[in-house]
Design a protein around this motif. Structure first.
Motif, mmCIF file in Angstrom:
data_model
loop_
_atom_site.group_PDB
_atom_site.id
_atom_site.type_symbol
_atom_site.label_atom_id
_atom_site.label_comp_id
_atom_site.label_asym_id
_atom_site.label_seq_id
_atom_site.Cartn_x
_atom_site.Cartn_y
_atom_site.Cartn_z
ATOM 1 N N ALA A 28 0.838 -1.138 0.032
ATOM 2 C CA ALA A 28 -0.024 0.052 -0.142
ATOM 3 C C ALA A 28 0.972 1.185 -0.128
ATOM 4 N N GLY A 29 2.146 1.202 0.155
ATOM 5 C CA GLY A 29 3.038 2.344 0.505
ATOM 6 C C GLY A 29 2.696 3.168 1.543
ATOM 7 N N GLN A 30 2.196 2.686 2.639
ATOM 8 C CA GLN A 30 1.439 3.328 3.766
ATOM 9 C C GLN A 30 1.757 2.515 5.133
ATOM 10 N N SER A 31 2.437 3.129 6.170
ATOM 11 C CA SER A 31 2.407 2.736 7.310
ATOM 12 C C SER A 31 1.674 2.967 8.427
ATOM 13 N N ARG A 32 1.614 2.592 9.398
ATOM 14 C CA ARG A 32 0.684 2.723 10.744
ATOM 15 C C ARG A 32 1.574 2.869 11.853
ATOM 16 N N THR A 33 2.838 3.269 11.694
ATOM 17 C CA THR A 33 3.819 3.391 12.676
ATOM 18 C C THR A 33 4.561 4.842 12.696
ATOM 19 N N ILE A 34 5.006 5.223 13.806
ATOM 20 C CA ILE A 34 5.586 6.520 13.887
ATOM 21 C C ILE A 34 6.682 6.398 14.715
ATOM 22 N N GLY A 35 7.993 7.028 14.229
ATOM 23 C CA GLY A 35 9.332 6.715 14.780
ATOM 24 C C GLY A 35 9.277 7.997 15.874
ATOM 25 N N VAL A 52 3.508 4.076 18.178
ATOM 26 C CA VAL A 52 4.747 4.871 18.183
ATOM 27 C C VAL A 52 5.863 3.886 18.380
ATOM 28 N N VAL A 53 6.811 3.777 17.534
ATOM 29 C CA VAL A 53 7.948 3.053 17.870
ATOM 30 C C VAL A 53 9.203 3.738 18.380
ATOM 31 N N LEU A 54 9.742 3.594 19.527
ATOM 32 C CA LEU A 54 10.663 4.709 20.114
ATOM 33 C C LEU A 54 12.185 4.102 20.143
ATOM 34 N N GLY A 55 12.984 5.301 19.809
ATOM 35 C CA GLY A 55 14.377 5.026 19.732
ATOM 36 C C GLY A 55 15.042 6.000 20.810
ATOM 37 N N ASN A 56 15.847 5.503 21.549
ATOM 38 C CA ASN A 56 16.519 6.263 22.518
ATOM 39 C C ASN A 56 18.139 6.636 22.255
ATOM 40 N N SER A 57 18.128 7.829 21.619
ATOM 41 C CA SER A 57 19.744 8.053 21.283
ATOM 42 C C SER A 57 20.751 8.108 22.354
ATOM 43 N N GLY A 58 20.375 8.663 23.623
ATOM 44 C CA GLY A 58 21.149 8.535 24.770
ATOM 45 C C GLY A 58 22.229 9.453 24.297
ATOM 46 N N HIS A 59 21.746 10.552 24.021
ATOM 47 C CA HIS A 59 22.899 11.923 23.635
ATOM 48 C C HIS A 59 23.915 11.238 22.691
ATOM 49 N N ASP A 60 23.646 10.338 22.039
ATOM 50 C CA ASP A 60 24.778 9.852 20.981
ATOM 51 C C ASP A 60 24.268 9.990 19.600
ATOM 52 N N ALA A 61 25.208 10.854 18.777
ATOM 53 C CA ALA A 61 24.834 11.328 17.648
ATOM 54 C C ALA A 61 24.978 10.119 16.709
ATOM 55 N N THR A 62 25.812 9.068 16.682
ATOM 56 C CA THR A 62 25.948 8.163 15.854
ATOM 57 C C THR A 62 24.709 7.202 15.995
ATOM 58 N N ARG A 63 24.271 6.871 17.417
ATOM 59 C CA ARG A 63 23.052 6.008 17.668
ATOM 60 C C ARG A 63 21.875 6.917 17.021
ATOM 61 N N GLU A 64 21.799 8.210 17.226
ATOM 62 C CA GLU A 64 20.643 8.940 16.674
ATOM 63 C C GLU A 64 20.594 8.672 15.092
ATOM 64 N N LEU A 65 21.786 8.682 14.513
ATOM 65 C CA LEU A 65 21.651 8.395 13.138
ATOM 66 C C LEU A 65 21.086 6.984 12.715
ATOM 67 N N HIS A 66 21.731 6.039 13.406
ATOM 68 C CA HIS A 66 21.168 4.575 13.189
ATOM 69 C C HIS A 66 19.631 4.429 13.319
ATOM 70 N N TYR A 67 18.992 5.238 14.261
ATOM 71 C CA TYR A 67 17.788 5.242 14.494
ATOM 72 C C TYR A 67 16.997 6.001 13.113
#
Length: 335
Positions: A58-65, A94-109
């Protein structure tokens, strides 16, 4: 054993695959008797539809990051809960990502959420990643900045006026007659810390004879606050501040723990103490903490609403919502 497929359900119920699809997606199109037979087969076979495959078709998701700076901070956990509730109202998750103040981890999410084809990304950025987020939007994923002003018209955003909050906190201390003010700062790469310090500076500059000292903590945690408190206890009385404004409540609670455990300085008699965020623990601290309240739940809900606006009208101009903070006075300044 393999999971049951939609074909298995159709065979078990004695209907076409298209009929099963209609039951799952357009149940009103199917006769009651047929729909009941298909639902019975689904229950008996333990069928769970592959929503990822459906979304790709469908090209459509029901999730939000949602990417936050520190899920261990009650401010962000409350914000995430409010965003989750708002998303659930419209059948999304909602799918949660915690960067933990880490820029590399943020980009991964960010990469992970783009691969998962989320509807949009709500993010409290660690640093300036405007170009990466702009590229994300150009490929079709909406971005909402959370607890961070947009600083332009590229993204919608929801934030709090932290300069005003810093001013409110410090003005309160000055109004109590405190003149040796100290700001307990977390890492100043975070705009929230810089803005709160700017507000404190403005308030001090308005009062003759008042001074402002910056006490630099290496993190925004209770442990970092205790380190600052331990340093204050070791000072000569003549060099002590009589008013402390902390960049967040966790720092303030850490300072409070240090001072009350060692019993060398009294709050608020010797040192009046103000935090920021007004997390739940602030009111129940050993000395109830005066704090600057942010409308945490409203921030989370508004972020989802801004995303919904962008999704329903892709041509809509980005919108920035800025809330005003509120001073909540308790015993740490009003003993």
């Amino acid at each position: 054993m393999r999971p049951a497929s939609i074909k298995d359900v159709a065979s078990h119920a004695g209907v076409a695959v298209g009929t099963v699809s209609n039951v799952l997606n357009y149940p009103d199109r199917v006769a009651d008797k047929t729909r009941s037979r298909v639902l019975d087969s689904i229950a008996e076979l333990g069928f769970v539809r592959n929503d990822v495959a459906r979304q790709l078709r469908a090209g459509q998701s029901r999730t939000i990051g949602l990417i936050v700076l520190d899920i261990g901070n009650p401010f962000f956990s409350s914000l995430a809960r409010a965003a989750e509730d708002a998303a659930a109202d419209s059948g999304n998750a909602v799918v949660l990502g915690n960067s933990g103040h880490d820029a590399t981890r943020e980009l991964h999410y960010i990469d992970l959420f783009e691969e998962q084809r989320v509807q949009g990304v709500l993010i409290s950025p660690v640093a300036d990643i405007t170009e990466r987020l702009r590229a994300l939007t150009q490929r079709g994923t909406k971005v909402i900045l959370v607890d961070s002003p947009a600083g332009g018209d590229t993204f919608s955003s929801v934030s709090v006026d932290d300069v005003s909050g810093g001013y409110l906190a410090t003005k309160h201390l000055l109004g109590l007659g405190r003149r040796r003010i100290a700001f307990v700062a977390g890492p100043q790469r975070f705009h929230q810390v810089r803005d709160r310090l700017a507000g404190a500076t403005r308030a001090v500059e308005e009062v003759a004879g008042a001074t402002l000292e910056v006490l630099q903590a290496d993190d925004l945690t209770v442990l970092a606050g205790r380190g600052i408190g331990d340093g204050l206890v070791g000072r000569d009385r003549g060099s002590l501040p009589d008013g402390l404004f902390c960049a967040n409540d966790l720092l303030a609670l850490g300072v409070m723990q240090s001072l009350t455990m060692l019993r060398t300085l009294r709050i608020p008699e010797d040192v009046a103490l103000v935090g920021y965020d007004d997390i739940d623990f602030a009111a129940s601290a050993v000395v109830p903490l005066t704090s600057i309240r942010q409308p945490t739940a409203l921030i989370g809900r508004t972020a989802v609403e801004l995303l919904t606006e962008q999704l329903s009208d892709p041509a809509a101009r980005p919108r920035s919502v800025v809330f005003k903070p509120e001073l909540v006075v308790r015993a740490s300044t009003n003993g």
